[in-house]
Write an enzyme that holds these catalytic residues in place. Structure first.
Site, PDB file in Angstrom:
ATOM      1  N   ASN A   4      14.672  -6.574  -3.679  1.00 29.15           N
ATOM      2  CA  ASN A   4      14.311  -5.947  -4.959  1.00 29.15           C
ATOM      3  C   ASN A   4      13.500  -6.893  -5.837  1.00 29.15           C
ATOM      4  OD1 ASN A   4      15.303  -3.310  -4.828  1.00 29.15           O
ATOM      5  ND2 ASN A   4      17.370  -3.903  -5.426  1.00 29.15           N
ATOM      6  N   ASP A  12      14.389   1.098  -2.989  1.00 30.86           N
ATOM      7  CA  ASP A  12      14.780   2.498  -2.751  1.00 30.86           C
ATOM      8  C   ASP A  12      14.226   2.999  -1.420  1.00 30.86           C
ATOM      9  OD1 ASP A  12      16.085   2.514  -5.158  1.00 30.86           O
ATOM     10  OD2 ASP A  12      14.583   3.718  -6.209  1.00 30.86           O
ATOM     11  N   ASP A  32      23.798  -1.134  -2.046  1.00 29.41           N
ATOM     12  CA  ASP A  32      23.246  -1.229  -0.690  1.00 29.41           C
ATOM     13  C   ASP A  32      24.353  -1.265   0.355  1.00 29.41           C
ATOM     14  OD1 ASP A  32      23.906  -3.870  -1.722  1.00 29.41           O
ATOM     15  OD2 ASP A  32      23.037  -4.671   0.116  1.00 29.41           O
TER      16      ASP A  32
END
Length: 298
Positions: free
Chosen positions: A178, A187, A213
């Site tokens: 991220n 995503d 996650d």
């Protein structure tokens, strides 16, 4: 010697469409406790009764501990299990009968409406069903549905003396993904990961997004050897897959905590099984990630 994991024959009619469960037949409470609650018929054989071990638990004094049985195949058949107060369909007492769409099943003081899966009313319940059970981003099952399903599978282990394994996994260093590539890329990774897992599990297995996650897979009737082979295969498939987002290729690996459970281990709760698998996941991450740590109850 245990058969290869992907050849194990399992019961449990879980219909999938693009990796998402489509609505199965249902019994919806139209009179009694938990008005409006839908009991989705996702197993071939189910028991309805007052006992907490029943597949459909109806907490009502006028219902026998094991009141009625359901057989779910091309048709749904209800059968009275010598209950004290009987089984009634549309006001008529029955010992066994095929349920038709819209039939009203009377058990004690509870009335349940049968929805076959083909009516307009069923389509409404399908929308509600998806909202209640499916994670919006990934289209994997959500945490609530995971807990309900695991509870049901634990009950089957005890009743039918079957094996069960639970794999809890997360994407290694997902925060770094991220931070480096952005949350949109994160995503995309989550959605691609779910698609990949769905391509490699059996129809009767259940994949859920546990949070962030972290994902969980319920593996019914899979003993420790078969479940470990599956997890090893999944780790290899993920590591070999080039994940892409916005024209970028991102390498992904996973760590898995695997816990197997059989009837000889005694009665276990959902919390106990999840905690055991989660502990194995922590061990896998501590040992360097991109690996599996497996355990048995002792």
């Amino acid at each position: 010697m245990t058969k290869e994991f992907d050849t194990i024959a399992l019961e449990g009619p879980l219909d999938l469409f693009d990796g998402i469960a489509t609505v199965p037949p249902a019994l919806v409470v139209v009179y009694g406790n938990h008005l409006g609650k839908a009991h989705y018929l996702q197993q071939t054989d189910l028991i309805i009764g007052r006992s907490v071990a029943c597949d459909i638990h109806l907490d009502e004094d006028s219902i026998s501990r094991e009141h009625a049985a359901l057989r779910v195949e091309r048709e749904v058949v209800v059968r009275d299990l010598d209950s004290t107060n009987g089984v009634f369909v549309n006001g008529h007492r029955v010992s066994q009968t095929v349920l038709k769409d819209g039939d009203r099943l009377h058990l004690g003081e509870t009335v349940l409406k049968f929805l076959s899966g083909a009516s307009t009313e069923t389509q409404f319940h399908e929308n509600i069903y998806r909202l209640m059970t499916v994670d919006d981003l990934t289209q994997a099952f959500n945490r609530h549905y995971f807990h309900e399903s695991l509870k049901r599978e634990i009950s089957r282990v005890i009743r039918y003396r079957r094996n069960l394994s639970l794999a809890i996994m997360d994407i290694d260093r997902f925060k770094a993904i991220n931070d480096s590539f952005g949350h949109l890329a994160g995503d995309d990774i989550l959605k691609s990961f779910v698609t990949l897992v769905h391509q490699n599990i059996r129809q009767s297995d259940l994949l859920a997004r546990y949070g962030g996650d972290e994902f969980a897979i319920i593996l019914p009737e899979a003993g420790p050897e078969a479940a470990l082979r599956f997890c090893e295969k999944l780790c290899s498939v993920v590591a070999a897959r080039p994940f892409r987002s916005q024209q970028q290729t991102i390498a992904v690996t996973i760590s898995i905590g695997l816990q197997s459970y059989e009837h000889a281990d005694g009665e276990k709760t959902v919390s106990q099984l999840v905690a055991a698998a989660d502990k194995r996941l922590y061990e896998a991450k501590k040992a360097g990630r991109n690996r599996i740590c497996a355990g048995l109850f002792v």
